[in-house]
Design a protein around this motif. Sequence first.
Motif, PDB file in Angstrom:
ATOM      1  N   UNK A  32       0.869  -1.163   0.094  1.00 35.11           N
ATOM      2  CA  UNK A  32       0.294  -0.441   0.048  1.00 35.11           C
ATOM      3  C   UNK A  32       0.900   1.152  -0.066  1.00 35.11           C
ATOM      4  N   UNK A  77       1.812  -6.675  -2.152  1.00 37.45           N
ATOM      5  CA  UNK A  77       0.795  -5.821  -2.571  1.00 37.45           C
ATOM      6  C   UNK A  77       0.385  -4.550  -2.492  1.00 37.45           C
ATOM      7  N   UNK A  78      -1.482  -3.867  -3.520  1.00 44.91           N
ATOM      8  CA  UNK A  78      -1.477  -2.759  -3.242  1.00 44.91           C
ATOM      9  C   UNK A  78      -0.885  -1.239  -3.344  1.00 44.91           C
ATOM     10  N   UNK A 104       2.373   5.958 -10.203  1.00 41.02           N
ATOM     11  CA  UNK A 104       1.035   6.423 -10.669  1.00 41.02           C
ATOM     12  C   UNK A 104       1.492   8.168 -11.074  1.00 41.02           C
ATOM     13  N   UNK A 157       0.487  -7.671  -5.970  1.00 43.05           N
ATOM     14  CA  UNK A 157      -0.685  -8.391  -6.861  1.00 43.05           C
ATOM     15  C   UNK A 157      -1.746  -6.878  -6.720  1.00 43.05           C
ATOM     16  N   UNK A 158      -2.386  -6.786  -6.713  1.00 45.33           N
ATOM     17  CA  UNK A 158      -3.476  -5.325  -7.282  1.00 45.33           C
ATOM     18  C   UNK A 158      -2.644  -4.401  -7.398  1.00 45.33           C
ATOM     19  N   UNK A 190      -1.520  -0.291  -9.192  1.00 48.25           N
ATOM     20  CA  UNK A 190      -2.111   0.017  -9.994  1.00 48.25           C
ATOM     21  C   UNK A 190      -0.450   1.210 -10.506  1.00 48.25           C
ATOM     22  N   UNK A 237      -3.430  -9.482 -10.669  1.00 49.18           N
ATOM     23  CA  UNK A 237      -4.915  -8.790 -10.143  1.00 49.18           C
ATOM     24  C   UNK A 237      -4.166  -6.916 -10.518  1.00 49.18           C
ATOM     25  N   UNK A 282      -3.143  -3.746 -12.663  1.00 51.34           N
ATOM     26  CA  UNK A 282      -4.332  -2.501 -13.688  1.00 51.34           C
ATOM     27  C   UNK A 282      -2.831  -1.851 -14.286  1.00 51.34           C
ATOM     28  N   UNK A 336      -4.582  -6.978 -16.741  1.00 52.15           N
ATOM     29  CA  UNK A 336      -5.403  -5.658 -16.833  1.00 52.15           C
ATOM     30  C   UNK A 336      -4.657  -4.449 -18.130  1.00 52.15           C
TER      31      UNK A 336
END
Lengths: 475, 475
Positions: free
Chosen positions: A264, A288-289, A293, A327-328, A330, A359, A361, A385
């Motif tokens: 995170x 994770x997480x 950006x 995982x996850x 972004x 998972x 993005x 994705x």
Amino acid sequence: MNKLPSILVSATFLCSVSFAKATDYFVGNVNALGEVAKSVKAGDTITFASGDWKDVEIKLPDLPGTAEEPITVRALAPGETIITGASNFRFSGQYVVVKDFVFRDLTEVKDAVQFRSDSKTLAEHCRMTECVFDQPTLYKPKGLSTHWLAIYGAHNRVDHCYLGGKSNLGTTLVVRVNEGAGHHRIDHNHFGPRPELGENGGETIRVGTSDVSESDSFTIVEENYFESCDGEVEIISNKSCENIYRRNVFDRCAGSLTLRHGHRCLVEKNLFLGHGKPNTGGVRVIGKDHVVRNNYFEGLRGTSSRATLSLYCGIKDSPLNGYAPVQNARILHNTVIDCDSSLEIGAGEKPGRRIYPKDCLIGGNLFSTTNREIMRTGPSLATIRFVDNASASRNPPHTKDKPIQCRQVTVNWMRDSNGMMRPGISEDFRASARSHISDDIDGDTRPTFAAIGCDEPGASGAAFPTKDTVGPQWK
Amino acid sequence: MNKLPSILVSATFLCSVSFAKATDYFVGNVNALGEVAKSVKAGDTITFASGDWKDVEIKLPDLPGTAEEPITVRALAPGETIITGASNFRFSGQYVVVKDFVFRDLTEVKDAVQFRSDSKTLAEHCRMTECVFDQPTLYKPKGLSTHWLAIYGAHNRVDHCYLGGKSNLGTTLVVRVNEGAGHHRIDHNHFGPRPELGENGGETIRVGTSDVSESDSFTIVEENYFESCDGEVEIISNKSCENIYRRNVFDRCAGSLTLRHGHRCLVEKNLFLGHGKPNTGGVRVIGKDHVVRNNYFEGLRGTSSRATLSLYCGIKDSPLNGYAPVQNARILHNTVIDCDSSLEIGAGEKPGRRIYPKDCLIGGNLFSTTNREIMRTGPSLATIRFVDNASASRNPPHTKDKPIQCRQVTVNWMRDSNGMMRPGISEDFRASARSHISDDIDGDTRPTFAAIGCDEPGASGAAFPTKDTVGPQWK
């Protein structure tokens, strides 16, 4: 213990006035420190004499500053109090501001400067500012591991300091993480050149350690300038949760901002400028997480763990000091220009480390390379994705195994005063009705259809840090 | 099929001119539609005659509009073409704009208006705007379930429409989710009153269904006005991943924005205004990785599943249509004023549904109630992290089992022109060195030390939607 001693008055009149009830304690040598620390009260100042302080133990425990009346611990003249040799400098308490010191050629002591006075007495709401940590001559005794600066406690700040030239084993600046503490801020510092160490332990900043890496630190590292921090593969080693790395400039650093442990974290609005130097990297993601950006990457030459965007392979049922699977993650609205390996998904694969990122993005990113492949991936992209990415490369993006969705665009880049390349105003490529983020690298608001890449065309916000705008003002 | 027929010319000269090669097809009855649909090309217009179109089947398949030259399907005069009774209206193709129709007293047909012409032929980049869906008289045949509007395909938009008064079983507006599609935008609509249905199936919007709820929809629902949408406990039922609900106003709605299935949704910058009406709710969270930030809640009277911030209990190994456990929810910088149940962690507990929320961050929220408890929780708060929350309530926050960290503050609220209460400028409570978010409810930039609650004091951005600024302009 001296109160307004004659030596101070003779040295300078300006610093010696006692306002209201506040006292300025002058310290000429370490013997006086114990008494000063007991007597000092909110609003007071402790002033250290100029000169070299060699092989000294400085300890200021439990200083009782307040938000309204902090306690200042300072050099008599900025940069003229030089702590050196086998010295350490420890302080604790509340609302203490330490400023204007130089820590030079520190040797032997493991944690030279500490935001604590002993293992149970930590600093809170304290600040170290306008200090210099340097090492003009090479110092690399075999096996000696030291840290120059260790932040303990909660709500502390290190800002406008210079830290450069550390050549021996050990991270330059470490943040010690305890459950429930943290909330530190490391900002507007100049992290100067650090030569390649040749082994692990050459990080410039480490936030946490693997054993506490599941704890939140809530530390912010922002507006710093990292210059040739080449110590090892990890410029910054994140080893805790909920940290933010924002608006830093990484100039020719032969390593990566590495989310080594923890979850995170947010990496946003940073400039990574490689200038074609070997081994320059971007952001490596493990855990994770995490969110990466609105960053700008250009001219980076690293691959694998030093790839621009490196989503690493994990270990099944990883121990805390292993590799937690990605995982996850972004990865959103970054701009990647002329990098050797723009995006690697499943880097670092080897026997026993084969859990591929899951998972994730990858959305709204803009890639531009002349003749390099954009992406290298492991075998499993099933849960990754790709949305609204664009490529301004001659070669369309591809992988060994399957094509990825990526819009082909043409960009005429223009370089701005921050050193960033921005697309011309007419090259306005928009993501579909999904603004992943509220603003861009400059803080400009993103509309519903956000521009692909880190930059929303039009008015831009504050300038990025440069060597001139960070570090001590007196330097 | 009529090209520029005399009936059109006699009705109005303004609408009948054919520009360049574009054609305006006038449609007086459904028989002509098949031929028109085959002939129409990019840039053309299809104009429907005024009057009641009762029990008709309207089908416009594969219309070949382009981004530069969309195809317009419109009423001759806004609001004077009224589709009614057992009618349906289906269209597909690319870049089609449907506008100015009224859909009134629709009966019997399951999906009255569809963004597709058949199960395999879907709309992309199409838009429905300035339309009205209403039902002036109560219509509630037992067992009949209908939807007024169903969005299929990708990159479609519904904006500036009015949808109000549906009284029978079935969601008013549904988004059908398919893997790889989505990216819709639902904005600037007025969702008018919907009476309480008395059973499930009275949602105003549903995005997805449980069976596809692990797929991304990337749908944005923003800048809408929801007025007394009282159909059931779920005003909006989210059943897919990666959707955004942003800057909507929920005015006296006896239900909640419910993240019923799916993961990774963002609920931000919405106004929930209960005005003390019974059963008015906020946001209910079920599933993983949702973010609820920068929202404003006031005067809500719901509890449990209708609690202002309701983190629901999950089911172990839940089936898709069950209750996925809450994990990694981020509830950040919301303002909650005068609500009956501000925060419930582990609402909805019952035998077989006892997996408590896990690994959640509750940070930077501002609570203010006069004499109600702020939080109700289940037994397990071990992995819920409370950071930088503040309470302006007379009673300090508490739970049955353990106190939560929450700063006690005093606020003199001032109501602004949006209907929001904001703290006075002198009541500027800051979170510690951890800005969870880039901007506030108005889009104002957050500094490093962000204000607690949804509002960063100072300049504020665009006004929120009102009944006057949403829906068709001609209405």
